[in-house]
Motif scaffolding. Sequence first.
Motif, PDB file in Angstrom:
ATOM      1  N   SER A  15      25.469  45.549  39.496  1.00  0.00           N
ATOM      2  CA  SER A  15      26.534  44.822  40.185  1.00  0.00           C
ATOM      3  C   SER A  15      27.733  44.609  39.278  1.00  0.00           C
ATOM      4  N   ARG A  16      28.901  44.565  39.883  1.00  0.00           N
ATOM      5  CA  ARG A  16      30.102  44.209  39.126  1.00  0.00           C
ATOM      6  C   ARG A  16      29.998  42.782  38.592  1.00  0.00           C
ATOM      7  N   LEU A  17      29.116  41.993  39.168  1.00  0.00           N
ATOM      8  CA  LEU A  17      28.877  40.638  38.658  1.00  0.00           C
ATOM      9  C   LEU A  17      28.474  40.682  37.182  1.00  0.00           C
ATOM     10  N   ASN A  18      27.851  41.779  36.767  1.00  0.00           N
ATOM     11  CA  ASN A  18      27.470  41.941  35.354  1.00  0.00           C
ATOM     12  C   ASN A  18      28.695  41.968  34.443  1.00  0.00           C
ATOM     13  N   GLY A  19      29.808  42.457  34.951  1.00  0.00           N
ATOM     14  CA  GLY A  19      31.040  42.445  34.164  1.00  0.00           C
ATOM     15  C   GLY A  19      31.490  41.021  33.881  1.00  0.00           C
ATOM     16  N   ILE A  20      31.338  40.154  34.874  1.00  0.00           N
ATOM     17  CA  ILE A  20      31.672  38.742  34.679  1.00  0.00           C
ATOM     18  C   ILE A  20      30.662  38.104  33.728  1.00  0.00           C
ATOM     19  N   GLU A 146      36.196  46.821  36.961  1.00  0.00           N
ATOM     20  CA  GLU A 146      36.026  48.277  36.995  1.00  0.00           C
ATOM     21  C   GLU A 146      34.680  48.653  36.380  1.00  0.00           C
ATOM     22  N   ARG A 147      33.939  49.474  37.103  1.00  0.00           N
ATOM     23  CA  ARG A 147      32.655  49.961  36.603  1.00  0.00           C
ATOM     24  C   ARG A 147      32.914  51.188  35.725  1.00  0.00           C
ATOM     25  N   LEU A 148      32.476  51.115  34.473  1.00  0.00           N
ATOM     26  CA  LEU A 148      32.613  52.234  33.540  1.00  0.00           C
ATOM     27  C   LEU A 148      31.264  52.922  33.388  1.00  0.00           C
ATOM     28  N   GLU A 149      31.144  53.804  32.419  1.00  0.00           N
ATOM     29  CA  GLU A 149      29.867  54.472  32.159  1.00  0.00           C
ATOM     30  C   GLU A 149      28.920  53.545  31.402  1.00  0.00           C
TER      31      GLU A 149
END
Length: 174
Positions: A15-20, A146-149
């Motif tokens: 999840s993009r939540l992981n970026g937060i 933004e999801r990266l590798e």
Amino acid sequence: MAKAVIISGGTSENSRLNGISDFVENYLNSEGITFDTINVRDLPPADLIYGKYDSPDIIMANAKVEEAEIVIILTPVYKASFTGVLKTYLDLLPQKGLVDKTVLPLVLGGTFGHLLMIDYALKPVLAALGATTLLAGAYILDTQVERLENQQFKLDTDAEQRLQQALGYVSPEK
């Protein structure tokens, strides 16, 4: 030294939540705040669904909340509210499990149309658990993460600034 716990109500490992979450962890580390993380999706589903207060995993998660002075709640918006998996865990906290804690909600959503879910869906539940120091929190759009590798994420400048401001209220000097 302050101690925090991050309770993540995300349902997906990618999840993009992981970026937060990554941003929050880096912030806490930079401020010298020790922390634990509870990924609710990793708790035993049967314990959550059947309300097993005596489950060793639930007891251990609740101990992390009890030991913390700061509780940071992370959730994506689902159906104009927070996730059901988060609600099942919050239901297993002691009735006044958030008394005397600083609680910071951080939410990821698809549109600013759901911004009020913090005030009208999440905060009433947190207040029912005894949260009296309930911070305004931050709402981040999923397009701002933004999801990266390799399970990496990049937040845009606006999202970083709003998170930095919200997290500033949990810093020891605040």
